[in-house]
Design an enzyme around this catalytic site. Structure first.
Site, PDB file in Angstrom:
ATOM      1  N   PHE B 117       4.440  73.212 -18.449  1.00 43.64           N
ATOM      2  CA  PHE B 117       4.814  72.202 -19.291  1.00 43.64           C
ATOM      3  C   PHE B 117       4.637  72.370 -20.748  1.00 43.64           C
ATOM      4  O   PHE B 117       3.906  73.408 -21.121  1.00 43.64           O
ATOM      5  CB  PHE B 117       3.737  70.853 -18.871  1.00 43.64           C
ATOM      6  CG  PHE B 117       4.273  69.781 -18.411  1.00 43.64           C
ATOM      7  CD1 PHE B 117       5.101  69.607 -17.074  1.00 43.64           C
ATOM      8  CD2 PHE B 117       4.014  68.394 -19.044  1.00 43.64           C
ATOM      9  CE1 PHE B 117       5.654  68.545 -16.698  1.00 43.64           C
ATOM     10  CE2 PHE B 117       4.523  67.239 -18.597  1.00 43.64           C
ATOM     11  CZ  PHE B 117       5.328  67.475 -17.414  1.00 43.64           C
ATOM     12  N   GLN B 231       3.145  58.920 -29.823  1.00 38.86           N
ATOM     13  CA  GLN B 231       3.504  59.979 -29.334  1.00 38.86           C
ATOM     14  C   GLN B 231       4.906  59.544 -29.002  1.00 38.86           C
ATOM     15  O   GLN B 231       5.298  58.621 -28.516  1.00 38.86           O
ATOM     16  CB  GLN B 231       3.086  60.495 -28.175  1.00 38.86           C
ATOM     17  CG  GLN B 231       3.828  61.590 -27.499  1.00 38.86           C
ATOM     18  CD  GLN B 231       3.162  62.360 -26.478  1.00 38.86           C
ATOM     19  OE1 GLN B 231       2.710  62.071 -25.144  1.00 38.86           O
ATOM     20  NE2 GLN B 231       2.662  63.647 -26.788  1.00 38.86           N
ATOM     21  N   HIS B 233       8.351  60.967 -27.038  1.00 38.27           N
ATOM     22  CA  HIS B 233       8.802  62.044 -26.071  1.00 38.27           C
ATOM     23  C   HIS B 233      10.005  62.423 -26.784  1.00 38.27           C
ATOM     24  O   HIS B 233      10.759  61.700 -27.008  1.00 38.27           O
ATOM     25  CB  HIS B 233       8.612  61.259 -24.845  1.00 38.27           C
ATOM     26  CG  HIS B 233       8.891  62.331 -23.789  1.00 38.27           C
ATOM     27  ND1 HIS B 233       9.775  63.187 -23.472  1.00 38.27           N
ATOM     28  CD2 HIS B 233       7.880  62.607 -22.743  1.00 38.27           C
ATOM     29  CE1 HIS B 233       9.325  63.782 -22.472  1.00 38.27           C
ATOM     30  NE2 HIS B 233       8.566  63.546 -22.033  1.00 38.27           N
ATOM     31  N   LEU B 243      12.593  57.492 -19.818  1.00 36.63           N
ATOM     32  CA  LEU B 243      11.777  58.941 -19.911  1.00 36.63           C
ATOM     33  C   LEU B 243      12.435  59.964 -18.960  1.00 36.63           C
ATOM     34  O   LEU B 243      12.953  59.584 -17.755  1.00 36.63           O
ATOM     35  CB  LEU B 243      10.383  58.896 -19.289  1.00 36.63           C
ATOM     36  CG  LEU B 243       9.625  60.240 -19.094  1.00 36.63           C
ATOM     37  CD1 LEU B 243       9.484  60.733 -20.456  1.00 36.63           C
ATOM     38  CD2 LEU B 243       8.262  59.679 -18.405  1.00 36.63           C
ATOM     39  N   GLU B 246       8.999  65.923 -19.228  1.00 41.42           N
ATOM     40  CA  GLU B 246       8.877  67.274 -19.478  1.00 41.42           C
ATOM     41  C   GLU B 246       9.157  68.428 -18.837  1.00 41.42           C
ATOM     42  O   GLU B 246       9.552  69.421 -19.000  1.00 41.42           O
ATOM     43  CB  GLU B 246       7.581  67.508 -20.075  1.00 41.42           C
ATOM     44  CG  GLU B 246       7.122  68.618 -21.439  1.00 41.42           C
ATOM     45  CD  GLU B 246       6.065  68.309 -22.051  1.00 41.42           C
ATOM     46  OE1 GLU B 246       6.197  67.326 -23.073  1.00 41.42           O
ATOM     47  OE2 GLU B 246       5.220  68.774 -22.110  1.00 41.42           O
ATOM     48  N   ARG B 288       5.366  68.139 -27.734  1.00 43.24           N
ATOM     49  CA  ARG B 288       6.038  66.953 -27.777  1.00 43.24           C
ATOM     50  C   ARG B 288       6.226  66.747 -29.428  1.00 43.24           C
ATOM     51  O   ARG B 288       7.201  66.225 -29.825  1.00 43.24           O
ATOM     52  CB  ARG B 288       5.688  65.918 -27.148  1.00 43.24           C
ATOM     53  CG  ARG B 288       5.650  65.948 -25.783  1.00 43.24           C
ATOM     54  CD  ARG B 288       5.147  64.735 -24.946  1.00 43.24           C
ATOM     55  NE  ARG B 288       5.194  65.001 -23.285  1.00 43.24           N
ATOM     56  CZ  ARG B 288       4.710  64.276 -22.331  1.00 43.24           C
ATOM     57  NH1 ARG B 288       3.852  63.286 -22.823  1.00 43.24           N
ATOM     58  NH2 ARG B 288       4.892  64.594 -21.205  1.00 43.24           N
ATOM     59  N   HIS B 356       6.306  56.954 -26.442  1.00 43.30           N
ATOM     60  CA  HIS B 356       6.082  57.139 -25.085  1.00 43.30           C
ATOM     61  C   HIS B 356       4.632  56.823 -24.872  1.00 43.30           C
ATOM     62  O   HIS B 356       4.213  56.474 -23.937  1.00 43.30           O
ATOM     63  CB  HIS B 356       6.244  58.778 -24.995  1.00 43.30           C
ATOM     64  CG  HIS B 356       6.039  59.110 -23.437  1.00 43.30           C
ATOM     65  ND1 HIS B 356       6.424  58.523 -22.440  1.00 43.30           N
ATOM     66  CD2 HIS B 356       5.043  60.099 -23.034  1.00 43.30           C
ATOM     67  CE1 HIS B 356       5.902  59.050 -21.230  1.00 43.30           C
ATOM     68  NE2 HIS B 356       5.213  60.029 -21.673  1.00 43.30           N
ATOM     69  N   ARG B 391      -0.983  64.444 -27.676  1.00 44.58           N
ATOM     70  CA  ARG B 391      -1.388  64.435 -26.278  1.00 44.58           C
ATOM     71  C   ARG B 391      -0.475  65.463 -25.693  1.00 44.58           C
ATOM     72  O   ARG B 391       0.682  65.478 -26.048  1.00 44.58           O
ATOM     73  CB  ARG B 391      -1.399  63.215 -25.620  1.00 44.58           C
ATOM     74  CG  ARG B 391      -1.559  63.525 -24.129  1.00 44.58           C
ATOM     75  CD  ARG B 391      -1.596  62.111 -23.244  1.00 44.58           C
ATOM     76  NE  ARG B 391      -0.331  61.681 -23.294  1.00 44.58           N
ATOM     77  CZ  ARG B 391       0.366  61.986 -21.958  1.00 44.58           C
ATOM     78  NH1 ARG B 391       0.252  62.852 -21.328  1.00 44.58           N
ATOM     79  NH2 ARG B 391       1.703  61.275 -22.135  1.00 44.58           N
TER      80      ARG B 391
END
Lengths: 247, 586, 127, 113
Positions: B117, B231, B233, B243, B246, B288, B356, B391
């Site tokens: 990730f 955040q 994304h 979405l 990731e 991100r 996100h 995050r």
């Protein structure tokens, strides 16, 4: 971006005002990439703010926006406007459930039934967390994986004629989840679940119309789960008959 | 008004709420739990999380590495005691879910599999194909059904917290099907009500994510923390903002601009990695914030692809093959086909950054406690400062498990100490006030403002002023606009007067909540004159540890803008350093 | 009060094509049952002796019986086809990790069925 | 009774359905040939008697007839309920009754051959 004209006929019902539901028509100029949910949202935001319905994720995973679209149970967020281009589209609350208000149906029945089939891992002995995970091969996982994909949108209940005729029937989604746990290599609860499933209103009210699987927007195939469940339930019944009932 | 007495009231029945409820019920079967949510548990937005949950399980990994990734990923705005506790507990919680039946994807030998990730140095993300959040939510929900002491109040819309004698003692909520108000009187309250991404126009968040719990706490005197950290994304599906996990990049998907060029190498995340061989913490597996910012720069340079739905770049997964995509990313494929008409097996998918996750939220500490005693918060609604300024993907699902359990333990301890009689007259008075507020909102007539209208003005203003890049000027404009919108909010009129499932009313309440929180985002961002993580200022491009290695606290001031204060960051062993995603971080 | 929409207890299966097909499938049982009774009659006739058996064969040739037999045969073929079609749902087969495709399972049933029928016809002296 | 032993009746229904799907079409064809006067060899009295005289033949005939009857009785029961006939008790007693009598009769006949 071209436009798609839709005439939405939406079933309206406010228990504080109406004796019974009635249709109300809205003309909506839709963008072609819209889903039916976008068209309904447009009505709510721009035309008639009193329209009530449930929705959230807009990606076919939360299961909120199940409704009858031209007579078929569908997720409004997954039904493309262009499939209904330039037509009248009838939008009604999910069939076979009482209407609470407009497109909102009462779902308590399902929630109660789901609980009844014990949709959770049952172990005779719990393994301590410190000892790590239960090993499960990819094949073992695949055996039940499909049935974990149910989003509880209840389209299958709206499609099931047996549920319509016999509201006591535990029904497709709840039973498919029971099967999902029975088929999980980590589970030892088959005999316990059997008590509920083997009741007349358990799996036996299913007459295998397959309409639940046709309606399922997540391709879960509850009809398959229920037929498999009938076989395991029968085997379990014979086992208990000869006194070898434990899983 | 109906009075319901319980021991622990939990607002929100998503991943955090369910984990908290189960933890209370399992270890304290003598305590009553009221689990209150405006939606049925399985509708909660946890279900939309795709990629997975991080926890150290493999022998090549270590808690230390997870700690470093998280702290650096958060640009050192994380509280390191919290991070340390989190990485320690993470594997236990994920194993607990495994024991409860979560269908984690497996390795051939039957052990749990992990995937790479963004921003993680080692593969440590547990996943259930690309429906990890969905499976976590349903596993928790179904497991909660075996706990007889959890009483669920599904489709109860929480209005306000009840405070007396300096502590939180309950919540007022409306039964949505009847419009009746219920006064929940509790010894401790845990807020698990999710983020507020719907403040923004283009968001991966579901319609329900309107920050109701955060706003309730804020109004009740709990400051919000670090709300300016929003955040984006990097891979939202064009047009809808759905979405695309990731995991797409973890499995080897790459980002390309209009010329097919893998542009991330120009933004400090190179050198370019070979196709199909993703390198951790490099290129597409950068964090991100950096990826979203790179998109913005490409847009400025004219390297993005103009479309009727805005500018886009491409997420290219065509080299992964149909079998791999179907096994690891089935939902991504389905979503791309349905909502963008593009099959990722055959074509690159058009994407753009999308709001996100809120790093900020209700000010909580390592114990999930807010500054108000008796009130706890967990998950996206809270800010325990695990995530800092950005995050890392796959930390949030684990967060709600780890801190759900922690909140349960502390809420139980707190509840057990409450032996004095509740101040019932004071609580009743507050509940009546909440009722009057709702009644006025419904009955008021003559207003000219529309809910949808104000909502879209708010969203537009936030995106313009508090988007990926911010400046003094745009932020000031947004602050003004939001303040103005708050005034205009008084001028809305509900056309729906029904008591039964009045979504007009719920949307109005949600809008009120979002407007209050929008102000904390904009004001917090305006005051933070530096660039850190997801908060990027064109007029203050550098990180300023001297002045701003601090948490922003925003306190409710009624109709005025919030008061902004600062709070120290807890630093134990990792001093602020350089975030290196240039392939040198091997 | 929530509104409960009425459900027709006698005509629901006309509302949807899939319901109608299902009802037709269910009604194949009438002819399966009739044919089973016919077999029972035949067995009884064999047990009673040659005269009774000849009478049984004579009855088969009566016009009314001929029509009924034709209909029964057609319905029984339909029953077999429909029954095998759904066997993969009731009895999915997993080989290694993958499930055997439903079409293969149903197809195998059809092949066995046809081979079995040909063998029986051959042994019965039809060919 | 009918309610309690759903598993029993369903297993008979399922076994009967599968068996009839395999066996009935070809038997029906042979019967049809006979009815049209082209009586296949096997339909001669002696051949039939021979076939049903050995224990394998008896068992096959008994299984086919009885399971087919239980299959039909059970399926007709659900069909009649579906058609709106709300007399499940009577339908069950009559339907399963016929199947039971048929089962006993077929055994009785076969033992005699």
């Amino acid at each position: 971006m071209s436009e798609v004209q839709l005439e939405l006929e939406i079933l309206r019902y406010d228990p504080e005002k109406d004796q019974e539901p009635h249709f109300k028509t809205y003309q909506v100029a839709c963008r072609e990439e819209w889903m039916i949910l976008d068209a309904v949202n447009h009505v709510k935001d721009e035309v008639d703010t009193t329209l009530s319905y449930r929705w959230s994720c807009h990606m076919a995973v939360c299961g909120s926006c199940g409704m009858m679209i031209d007579g078929q149970p569908k997720l409004a967020c997954k039904a493309a406007v262009k499939d209904y281009a330039d037509k009248k589209v009838r939008i009604e609350p999910l069939a076979n459930f009482p209407i609470e208000r407009d497109l909102v149906v009462v779902q308590d029945d399902f929630m109660e039934k789901l609980k009844r089939v014990k949709p959770y891992i049952i172990r005779k002995e719990e393994k301590p967390i410190e000892e790590g995970e239960y090993k499960q091969s990819p094949a073992d996982l695949k055996r039940f994986k499909q049935f974990t994909l149910c989003i509880n949108c209840l389209c299958c209940y709206a499609a099931c004629p047996e549920y319509a005729l016999t509201p006591e029937f535990v029904g497709p989604a709840a039973l498919a989840l029971a099967h999902r746990y029975n088929a999980d290599s980590r589970d030892q609860g088959l005999a316990e679940r059997h008590k509920e499933i083997s009741k007349p209103e358990g799996v036996w009210d299913c007459s295998f119309t397959d309409t639940c699987s046709i309606a399922c927007p997540k391709h879960v195939d509850p009809a398959s789960a229920l037929q498999q469940l009938k076989i395991t339930t029968t085997v379990q019944w014979y086992k208990e008959l000869i006194g070898m009932g434990d899983k | 008004m109906e009075l319901i007495k319980t021991d622990i009231a939990i607002v929100g029945a998503g991943g955090a709420g369910l984990r908290t409820a189960i933890a209370v019920a399992e270890s304290n079967p003598d305590l009553k739990v009221a689990l209150i949510s405006k939606v049925y548990p399985m509708r909660s937005h946890t279900c939309a999380a795709e990629g997975g949950a991080a926890g150290v399980i493999k022998p090549d990994d270590s808690l230390e590495l997870h700690f470093n990734d998280t702290v650096g990923g958060g640009d050192w705005l994380t509280d390191q005691d919290v991070v340390e506790y989190f990485v320690n507990e993470a594997p236990k919680e994920l194993l607990q879910l495994e024991h409860w039946g979560c269908p984690w994807s497996r390795e051939p030998n039957g052990s749990v599999g992990v995937r790479p990730f963004g921003g993680m140095k080692i593969k440590r993300t547990w996943f259930a194909a690309d429906k990890s959040g969905f499976h976590i939510l349903h596993t928790l929900f179904q497991t909660s059904l075996k706990c007889p002491t959890i009483e669920r109040f599904d489709e109860f819309f929480s209005i306000d917290l009840l405070m007396a004698d300096g502590r939180c003692q309950g919540v007022v909520a409306m039964e949505m099907k009847s419009g009746r108000l219920f006064q929940f009187q509790a010894k401790a309250v845990v807020l698990c009500s999710g983020g507020a991404g719907r403040m923004f126009p283009f968001s991966t968040n579901g319609a329900i994510k309107t920050g109701d719990g955060t706003a309730m706490a804020y109004r009740a005197g709990v400051p919000t923390k670090d709300m300016e950290f929003v955040q984006y994304h990097p891979t939202g599906l064009l047009a809808t903002g759905i979405l695309l996990t990731e995991g797409c990049r973890g499995e080897g998907g790459v980002l390309r601009n209009k010329d097919g060029y893998r542009y991330l190498q120009d933004y400090g995340m190179g050198p370019e990695t070979p196709l199909g061989e993703p390198v951790l913490k490099t290129m597409e597996l950068g964090p991100r914030d950096r990826l979203s910012q790179a998109f913005w720069h490409e847009q400025q340079k004219g390297n993005t692809i103009p479309t009727p739905w805005g500018d886009s770049t491409h997420l290219d997964m065509t080299h992964l093959g149909e079998k791999h995509i179907d096994e690891r990313l089935p939902l991504v494929r389905e979503l791309s086909i349905i909502y963008a008409g593009v099959d990722p097996v055959k074509e690159p998918v058009p994407i753009r950054p999308v709001v996100h996750y809120m790093m900020g939220g209700i000010h909580t500490n390592i114990d999930a406690e807010t500054p108000v005693s008796g009130l706890f918060a967990v998950g996206e609604c809270a800010c325990a400062s695990l995530n800092g300024a950005n995050r890392l993907g796959s930390n949030s699902l684990t967060e709600l498990l780890v801190f759900g359990k922690r909140a349960a333990k502390n809420a139980v301890e707190f509840a057990r100490k409450q032996n004095s009689e509740a101040n019932e007259s004071e609580l009743k008075e507050q509940a009546d006030k909440a009722q009057a507020k709702v009644r006025e909102l419904v009955q008021k007539s003559g207003g000219t403002e529309s809910i949808a209208g104000l909502r879209s003005e708010m969203a537009k203003s936030l995106e313009e002023g508090a988007g990926i890049y911010r400046t003094e000027e745009t932020l000031q404009q947004t602050c003004n606009t939001i303040a103005d919108l708050r005034k205009r909010y008084a001028g809305i009129e509900l056309h729906d007067k029904s008591n039964v499932f009045n979504t007009d009313l719920f949307q109005a309440l949600e809008l009120g909540n979002m407007l209050e929180l929008a102000q904390t985002v904009a004001e917090g961002a305006l005051a933070r004159k530096e660039s850190r993580g997801s908060h990027q200022r064109l007029d203050y491009e550098a990180r300023d540890d001297e002045q701003y290695l601090k948490h922003t606290l925003a306190s409710y001031q009624g109709e005025e803008a919030p008061r902004i204060d600062y709070h120290d960051v807890v630093i134990t062993k990792s001093q602020p350093g350089v975030r290196d995603y240039s392939g040198g971080a091997k | 009060m929530a509104y409960v929409r009425p459900v027709s207890k006698t005509c629901w299966y006309l509302k949807d094509r899939n319901y109608t097909i299902h009802m037709l499938n269910e009604l194949t049982s009438v002819f399966v049952g009739l044919y089973a009774l016919l077999l029972l009659w035949g067995i009884g006739a064999v047990a009673s002796g040659p005269e009774a058996y000849q009478y049984f064969l004579k009855c088969l040739a009566s016009p009314g019986m001929l029509v009924l037999l034709w209909v029964t045969t057609i319905v029984i073929f339909y029953h077999a086809i429909a029954w095998f079609k759904v066997t993969p749902k009731a009895m999915p087969i997993q080989k290694g990790e993958e499930f055997v495709p439903g079409g293969v399972i149903a197809g195998a049933h059809y092949v066995v069925w046809i081979l079995f029928s040909l063998v029986v016809l051959f042994l019965a002296g039809v060919f | 009774m009918a309610k309690v032993n759903k598993a029993l009746f369903w297993s008979l229904f399922a076994a009967g359905g599968t068996l009839t799907a395999f066996v009935f079409p070809v038997l029906a064809l042979i019967t049809l040939f006979a009815a049209h006067g082209n009586t296949p060899e096997i339909m001669g009295f002696e051949q039939m008697q021979g076939l049903l005289a050995n224990w394998f033949g008896k068992l096959a005939a008994f299984g086919t007839v009885s399971l087919a009857l239980w299959h039909a009785a059970h399926r007709l029961r659900t069909a009649l309920y579906g058609l709106g006939l709300r007399a499940d008790g009577i339908v069950s007693v009559v339907g399963y009754g016929i199947a039971l009598v048929g089962t006993i009769l077929s055994a009785y006949y076969l033992v005699q051959i």
